[in-house]
Write a protein that holds these residues in place. Structure first.
Motif, PDB file in Angstrom:
ATOM      1  N   UNK A  10     -10.460  -1.144  24.503  1.00 31.61           N
ATOM      2  CA  UNK A  10     -10.265  -1.694  23.121  1.00 31.61           C
ATOM      3  C   UNK A  10      -8.613  -1.599  23.189  1.00 31.61           C
ATOM      4  N   UNK A  11      -7.901  -0.566  23.530  1.00 29.33           N
ATOM      5  CA  UNK A  11      -6.505  -0.226  23.440  1.00 29.33           C
ATOM      6  C   UNK A  11      -5.693  -0.963  24.375  1.00 29.33           C
ATOM      7  N   UNK A  12      -6.159  -1.208  25.466  1.00 29.49           N
ATOM      8  CA  UNK A  12      -5.585  -1.879  26.611  1.00 29.49           C
ATOM      9  C   UNK A  12      -6.390  -3.240  27.250  1.00 29.49           C
ATOM     10  N   UNK A  13      -6.252  -3.983  26.094  1.00 31.90           N
ATOM     11  CA  UNK A  13      -7.595  -5.294  26.754  1.00 31.90           C
ATOM     12  C   UNK A  13      -7.025  -6.035  27.928  1.00 31.90           C
ATOM     13  N   UNK A  14      -5.737  -5.943  28.382  1.00 34.05           N
ATOM     14  CA  UNK A  14      -5.406  -6.733  29.434  1.00 34.05           C
ATOM     15  C   UNK A  14      -5.587  -6.193  30.849  1.00 34.05           C
ATOM     16  N   UNK A  15      -6.109  -4.939  30.862  1.00 36.86           N
ATOM     17  CA  UNK A  15      -6.483  -4.042  32.113  1.00 36.86           C
ATOM     18  C   UNK A  15      -7.956  -4.313  32.284  1.00 36.86           C
ATOM     19  N   UNK A  16      -8.315  -4.392  33.431  1.00 37.65           N
ATOM     20  CA  UNK A  16      -9.685  -4.550  34.082  1.00 37.65           C
ATOM     21  C   UNK A  16     -10.154  -3.285  33.835  1.00 37.65           C
ATOM     22  N   UNK A  17     -10.893  -2.826  33.105  1.00 33.67           N
ATOM     23  CA  UNK A  17     -11.764  -1.652  32.922  1.00 33.67           C
ATOM     24  C   UNK A  17     -13.275  -1.503  33.315  1.00 33.67           C
ATOM     25  N   UNK A  18     -13.669  -2.823  34.171  1.00 30.58           N
ATOM     26  CA  UNK A  18     -15.160  -2.891  34.411  1.00 30.58           C
ATOM     27  C   UNK A  18     -15.592  -1.979  35.061  1.00 30.58           C
ATOM     28  N   UNK A  19     -15.069  -0.946  36.007  1.00 35.52           N
ATOM     29  CA  UNK A  19     -15.636  -0.088  36.731  1.00 35.52           C
ATOM     30  C   UNK A  19     -15.674   1.206  36.553  1.00 35.52           C
ATOM     31  N   UNK A  20     -16.959   1.866  36.583  1.00 36.96           N
ATOM     32  CA  UNK A  20     -17.118   3.214  36.550  1.00 36.96           C
ATOM     33  C   UNK A  20     -17.684   3.894  37.724  1.00 36.96           C
ATOM     34  N   UNK A  21     -17.034   4.526  38.468  1.00 36.13           N
ATOM     35  CA  UNK A  21     -17.354   5.264  39.787  1.00 36.13           C
ATOM     36  C   UNK A  21     -17.935   6.658  39.461  1.00 36.13           C
ATOM     37  N   UNK A  22     -19.367   6.854  39.505  1.00 41.07           N
ATOM     38  CA  UNK A  22     -20.005   7.919  39.030  1.00 41.07           C
ATOM     39  C   UNK A  22     -21.437   7.886  39.608  1.00 41.07           C
ATOM     40  N   UNK A  23     -21.795   9.173  40.009  1.00 41.81           N
ATOM     41  CA  UNK A  23     -23.164   9.511  40.539  1.00 41.81           C
ATOM     42  C   UNK A  23     -23.063   9.627  42.043  1.00 41.81           C
ATOM     43  N   UNK A  24     -23.642  10.803  42.564  1.00 42.33           N
ATOM     44  CA  UNK A  24     -23.785  11.273  43.802  1.00 42.33           C
ATOM     45  C   UNK A  24     -25.234  11.279  44.397  1.00 42.33           C
ATOM     46  N   UNK A  25     -25.518  11.855  45.467  1.00 41.79           N
ATOM     47  CA  UNK A  25     -27.072  11.863  46.058  1.00 41.79           C
ATOM     48  C   UNK A  25     -28.106  12.290  45.072  1.00 41.79           C
TER      49      UNK A  25
ATOM     50  N   UNK B 151     -27.925   4.593  34.919  1.00 40.50           N
ATOM     51  CA  UNK B 151     -28.721   4.177  33.564  1.00 40.50           C
ATOM     52  C   UNK B 151     -27.549   4.338  32.834  1.00 40.50           C
ATOM     53  N   UNK B 152     -26.403   5.055  33.053  1.00 44.39           N
ATOM     54  CA  UNK B 152     -25.219   5.117  31.942  1.00 44.39           C
ATOM     55  C   UNK B 152     -24.132   4.165  32.406  1.00 44.39           C
ATOM     56  N   UNK B 153     -24.291   3.311  33.321  1.00 43.04           N
ATOM     57  CA  UNK B 153     -23.329   2.152  33.489  1.00 43.04           C
ATOM     58  C   UNK B 153     -22.693   2.211  34.790  1.00 43.04           C
ATOM     59  N   UNK B 154     -22.857   3.069  35.904  1.00 47.36           N
ATOM     60  CA  UNK B 154     -22.145   3.199  36.870  1.00 47.36           C
ATOM     61  C   UNK B 154     -22.001   1.905  37.553  1.00 47.36           C
ATOM     62  N   UNK B 155     -20.960   1.498  38.237  1.00 41.50           N
ATOM     63  CA  UNK B 155     -20.641   0.293  39.148  1.00 41.50           C
ATOM     64  C   UNK B 155     -20.527   0.737  40.405  1.00 41.50           C
TER      65      UNK B 155
END
Ligand SMILES: *Cc1c(COP(=O)(O)O)cnc(C)c1O
Length: 241
Positions: free
Chosen positions: A201-216, A224-228
Protein backbone atom coordinates in the motif's frame (compact mmCIF):
# COMPACT_ATOMS: atom_id res chain seq x y z
CA UNK A 1 27.68 -43.94 -3.11
CA UNK A 2 24.03 -44.28 -4.03
CA UNK A 3 21.80 -41.25 -4.40
CA UNK A 4 18.59 -40.89 -2.45
CA UNK A 5 15.39 -41.41 -4.53
CA UNK A 6 15.38 -37.79 -5.71
CA UNK A 7 12.80 -38.19 -8.51
CA UNK A 8 10.31 -39.90 -6.15
CA UNK A 9 10.94 -37.36 -3.41
CA UNK A 10 10.35 -34.51 -5.84
CA UNK A 11 7.14 -36.10 -7.07
CA UNK A 12 5.91 -36.42 -3.49
CA UNK A 13 6.82 -32.82 -2.62
CA UNK A 14 5.07 -31.57 -5.78
CA UNK A 15 1.94 -33.51 -4.79
CA UNK A 16 2.04 -32.03 -1.31
CA UNK A 17 2.39 -28.53 -2.81
CA UNK A 18 -0.56 -29.15 -5.13
CA UNK A 19 -2.69 -30.44 -2.22
CA UNK A 20 -1.78 -27.50 0.01
CA UNK A 21 -2.57 -25.08 -2.85
CA UNK A 22 -5.91 -26.77 -3.46
CA UNK A 23 -6.86 -26.54 0.22
CA UNK A 24 -6.02 -22.83 0.15
CA UNK A 25 -7.93 -22.30 -3.15
CA UNK A 26 -4.69 -21.26 -4.81
CA UNK A 27 -3.23 -22.06 -8.21
CA UNK A 28 -0.26 -24.43 -7.68
CA UNK A 29 1.45 -22.77 -10.66
CA UNK A 30 1.80 -19.67 -8.50
CA UNK A 31 4.16 -21.55 -6.18
CA UNK A 32 7.81 -22.06 -7.13
CA UNK A 33 9.51 -25.06 -5.58
CA UNK A 34 13.11 -24.08 -4.85
CA UNK A 35 15.09 -27.31 -4.32
CA UNK A 36 17.75 -26.51 -1.74
CA UNK A 37 20.88 -28.40 -2.82
CA UNK A 38 23.35 -26.89 -0.33
CA UNK A 39 26.02 -29.32 0.95
CA UNK A 40 25.11 -31.88 -1.75
CA UNK A 41 27.30 -32.48 -4.82
CA UNK A 42 26.40 -31.77 -8.45
CA UNK A 43 25.06 -35.36 -9.00
CA UNK A 44 22.12 -34.50 -6.76
CA UNK A 45 21.31 -31.37 -8.76
CA UNK A 46 21.72 -33.26 -12.00
CA UNK A 47 19.31 -36.01 -10.84
CA UNK A 48 16.75 -33.36 -9.92
CA UNK A 49 17.16 -31.59 -13.29
CA UNK A 50 16.58 -34.96 -14.99
CA UNK A 51 13.36 -35.23 -12.96
CA UNK A 52 12.18 -31.87 -14.31
CA UNK A 53 13.28 -29.58 -11.46
CA UNK A 54 14.43 -26.12 -12.61
CA UNK A 55 14.84 -23.95 -9.50
CA UNK A 56 17.65 -24.60 -7.02
CA UNK A 57 18.61 -22.85 -3.80
CA UNK A 58 22.10 -22.46 -2.39
CA UNK A 59 23.04 -20.59 0.75
CA UNK A 60 26.78 -20.03 0.19
CA UNK A 61 27.89 -18.16 -2.95
CA UNK A 62 31.27 -19.95 -3.23
CA UNK A 63 29.62 -23.35 -2.99
CA UNK A 64 27.01 -22.31 -5.56
CA UNK A 65 29.63 -21.09 -8.03
CA UNK A 66 31.77 -24.22 -7.64
CA UNK A 67 28.73 -26.43 -8.16
CA UNK A 68 27.66 -24.55 -11.29
CA UNK A 69 31.19 -24.78 -12.69
CA UNK A 70 31.43 -28.49 -11.94
CA UNK A 71 28.03 -29.00 -13.62
CA UNK A 72 29.28 -27.22 -16.75
CA UNK A 73 32.52 -29.24 -16.76
CA UNK A 74 30.71 -32.56 -16.35
CA UNK A 75 28.24 -31.71 -19.14
CA UNK A 76 31.11 -30.81 -21.47
CA UNK A 77 32.99 -33.98 -20.59
CA UNK A 78 29.89 -36.10 -21.29
CA UNK A 79 29.01 -34.17 -24.47
CA UNK A 80 25.72 -33.05 -22.97
CA UNK A 81 23.93 -29.73 -23.42
CA UNK A 82 24.90 -27.22 -20.74
CA UNK A 83 22.53 -27.65 -17.78
CA UNK A 84 19.65 -25.16 -17.58
CA UNK A 85 18.39 -24.13 -14.17
CA UNK A 86 17.54 -21.06 -12.11
CA UNK A 87 19.77 -20.39 -9.14
CA UNK A 88 18.28 -18.84 -6.01
CA UNK A 89 20.68 -17.50 -3.38
CA UNK A 90 18.98 -17.96 0.00
CA UNK A 91 21.72 -17.42 2.60
CA UNK A 92 23.38 -14.34 4.08
CA UNK A 93 25.95 -12.80 1.71
CA UNK A 94 29.09 -11.36 3.29
CA UNK A 95 30.24 -8.11 1.68
CA UNK A 96 33.51 -9.64 0.53
CA UNK A 97 31.52 -12.42 -1.20
CA UNK A 98 29.28 -10.02 -3.15
CA UNK A 99 31.26 -10.45 -6.39
CA UNK A 100 31.04 -14.24 -6.10
CA UNK A 101 27.29 -14.01 -5.52
CA UNK A 102 27.01 -11.77 -8.58
CA UNK A 103 29.11 -14.18 -10.68
CA UNK A 104 26.58 -16.96 -9.95
CA UNK A 105 24.10 -15.07 -12.15
CA UNK A 106 21.27 -15.73 -9.69
CA UNK A 107 17.68 -15.72 -10.93
CA UNK A 108 16.67 -14.40 -7.50
CA UNK A 109 18.49 -13.39 -4.33
CA UNK A 110 16.14 -14.10 -1.40
CA UNK A 111 18.44 -12.89 1.35
CA UNK A 112 19.00 -9.13 1.06
CA UNK A 113 19.25 -8.53 4.79
CA UNK A 114 21.00 -5.15 5.13
CA UNK A 115 21.55 -1.95 3.19
CA UNK A 116 25.29 -2.49 2.82
CA UNK A 117 24.98 -5.73 0.82
CA UNK A 118 22.13 -4.23 -1.23
CA UNK A 119 24.42 -1.34 -2.22
CA UNK A 120 27.33 -3.63 -3.07
CA UNK A 121 25.23 -5.88 -5.29
CA UNK A 122 23.60 -2.84 -6.90
CA UNK A 123 27.03 -1.38 -7.74
CA UNK A 124 28.13 -4.66 -9.36
CA UNK A 125 24.97 -4.84 -11.45
CA UNK A 126 25.15 -1.16 -12.45
CA UNK A 127 28.77 -1.58 -13.59
CA UNK A 128 27.69 -4.57 -15.65
CA UNK A 129 24.58 -2.95 -17.15
CA UNK A 130 22.36 -5.64 -15.60
CA UNK A 131 19.61 -5.85 -12.98
CA UNK A 132 19.27 -8.22 -10.02
CA UNK A 133 15.96 -9.64 -8.87
CA UNK A 134 15.76 -9.70 -5.08
CA UNK A 135 13.61 -10.35 -2.03
CA UNK A 136 14.13 -8.55 1.26
CA UNK A 137 14.72 -10.85 4.22
CA UNK A 138 12.79 -9.91 7.33
CA UNK A 139 13.36 -11.11 10.86
CA UNK A 140 9.71 -10.97 11.84
CA UNK A 141 10.26 -12.82 15.10
CA UNK A 142 12.82 -10.34 16.41
CA UNK A 143 15.03 -13.28 17.40
CA UNK A 144 18.48 -11.76 17.92
CA UNK A 145 20.46 -14.53 16.22
CA UNK A 146 18.51 -14.35 12.95
CA UNK A 147 19.55 -12.47 9.83
CA UNK A 148 17.18 -10.03 8.23
CA UNK A 149 15.81 -6.54 8.66
CA UNK A 150 13.64 -5.97 11.68
CA UNK A 151 10.21 -4.75 10.50
CA UNK A 152 10.84 -1.17 11.69
CA UNK A 153 14.34 -1.16 10.31
CA UNK A 154 12.93 -2.23 6.94
CA UNK A 155 10.29 0.52 7.00
CA UNK A 156 13.06 3.07 7.67
CA UNK A 157 15.49 1.67 5.08
CA UNK A 158 13.03 1.04 2.28
CA UNK A 159 13.20 4.43 0.55
CA UNK A 160 16.95 3.95 0.12
CA UNK A 161 16.64 0.31 -0.92
CA UNK A 162 14.02 1.09 -3.54
CA UNK A 163 16.22 3.86 -4.92
CA UNK A 164 19.00 1.45 -5.91
CA UNK A 165 18.59 1.47 -9.69
CA UNK A 166 19.78 -2.08 -10.49
CA UNK A 167 17.91 -3.96 -7.76
CA UNK A 168 14.39 -5.12 -8.61
CA UNK A 169 12.50 -5.90 -5.42
CA UNK A 170 9.79 -8.57 -5.78
CA UNK A 171 8.73 -9.19 -2.18
CA UNK A 172 9.85 -10.55 1.18
CA UNK A 173 11.48 -13.65 2.64
CA UNK A 174 11.65 -15.01 6.19
CA UNK A 175 13.11 -17.91 8.17
CA UNK A 176 11.13 -18.50 11.37
CA UNK A 177 13.03 -19.59 14.50
CA UNK A 178 13.58 -23.32 14.55
CA UNK A 179 10.98 -25.24 16.49
CA UNK A 180 10.31 -29.00 16.40
CA UNK A 181 6.59 -28.19 16.11
CA UNK A 182 6.10 -26.76 12.57
CA UNK A 183 2.81 -25.15 13.64
CA UNK A 184 4.72 -22.48 15.57
CA UNK A 185 5.93 -21.04 12.23
CA UNK A 186 2.43 -19.94 11.21
CA UNK A 187 2.32 -16.61 13.09
CA UNK A 188 5.66 -15.68 11.50
CA UNK A 189 4.31 -16.44 8.03
CA UNK A 190 1.20 -14.38 8.78
CA UNK A 191 3.36 -11.50 10.06
CA UNK A 192 5.43 -11.55 6.85
CA UNK A 193 2.31 -11.46 4.68
CA UNK A 194 0.82 -8.58 6.67
CA UNK A 195 4.04 -6.60 6.43
CA UNK A 196 4.06 -7.21 2.69
CA UNK A 197 0.44 -6.00 2.41
CA UNK A 198 1.34 -2.85 4.34
CA UNK A 199 4.39 -2.13 2.15
CA UNK A 200 2.40 -2.78 -1.01
CA UNK A 201 0.00 0.00 0.00
CA UNK A 202 2.83 2.37 0.90
CA UNK A 203 4.93 1.63 -2.22
CA UNK A 204 2.46 0.69 -4.95
CA UNK A 205 5.01 1.00 -7.78
CA UNK A 206 7.13 -1.86 -6.45
CA UNK A 207 6.34 -5.53 -7.13
CA UNK A 208 5.44 -7.10 -3.77
CA UNK A 209 3.92 -10.25 -5.23
CA UNK A 210 6.42 -12.76 -3.82
CA UNK A 211 6.72 -14.31 -0.37
CA UNK A 212 9.57 -16.79 0.13
CA UNK A 213 8.68 -18.83 3.19
CA UNK A 214 8.39 -22.48 4.19
CA UNK A 215 10.95 -25.31 4.30
CA UNK A 216 10.69 -29.13 4.43
CA UNK A 217 8.78 -29.24 7.73
CA UNK A 218 6.40 -26.35 7.28
CA UNK A 219 5.93 -25.56 3.57
CA UNK A 220 2.27 -26.60 3.57
CA UNK A 221 1.53 -24.08 6.34
CA UNK A 222 3.49 -21.44 4.41
CA UNK A 223 1.40 -22.13 1.28
CA UNK A 224 -1.80 -21.74 3.32
CA UNK A 225 -0.46 -18.32 4.40
CA UNK A 226 0.51 -17.14 0.91
CA UNK A 227 4.02 -18.41 0.09
CA UNK A 228 4.98 -18.09 -3.58
CA UNK A 229 8.44 -19.67 -3.10
CA UNK A 230 9.00 -22.66 -0.82
CA UNK A 231 12.63 -23.61 -0.11
CA UNK A 232 12.76 -27.37 0.35
CA UNK A 233 15.99 -29.27 0.97
CA UNK A 234 15.90 -32.43 3.08
CA UNK A 235 12.47 -33.62 1.85
CA UNK A 236 14.00 -33.84 -1.65
CA UNK A 237 17.69 -34.60 -1.13
CA UNK A 238 17.64 -36.36 2.23
CA UNK A 239 19.42 -35.31 5.40
CA UNK A 240 22.52 -33.13 5.20
CA UNK A 241 25.80 -34.41 6.62
C1 LIG B 1 18.81 -25.07 4.27
C2 LIG B 1 17.75 -24.05 4.02
C3 LIG B 1 16.46 -24.43 3.62
C4 LIG B 1 16.01 -25.87 3.44
O1 LIG B 1 15.84 -26.50 4.67
P1 LIG B 1 15.17 -27.98 4.77
O2 LIG B 1 14.67 -28.00 6.17
O3 LIG B 1 16.23 -28.96 4.48
O4 LIG B 1 14.06 -28.02 3.78
C5 LIG B 1 15.53 -23.42 3.37
N1 LIG B 1 15.86 -22.12 3.50
C6 LIG B 1 17.09 -21.71 3.88
C7 LIG B 1 17.38 -20.27 3.99
C8 LIG B 1 18.08 -22.67 4.15
O5 LIG B 1 19.30 -22.24 4.52
Amino acid sequence: MTLPPIAENLERVRERIADAAMRASRDPDGITLVAVSKTHPWDYVSAAIAAGQRDFGENRPEEALEKIESGIRISERDNLQPPTFNLHLIGPIQSRKAAIAYACNPAMIHSIDRLKIARKLNDLAVADGQVLHVLLEVNVSGEASKAGFGPDELRRTLPELLDLPALRVHGLMTIPPFDPDPGTARPHFIALRRLRDELALAYPHTDWSHLSMGMSDDFEIAIAEGATHVRVGSAIFGPRA
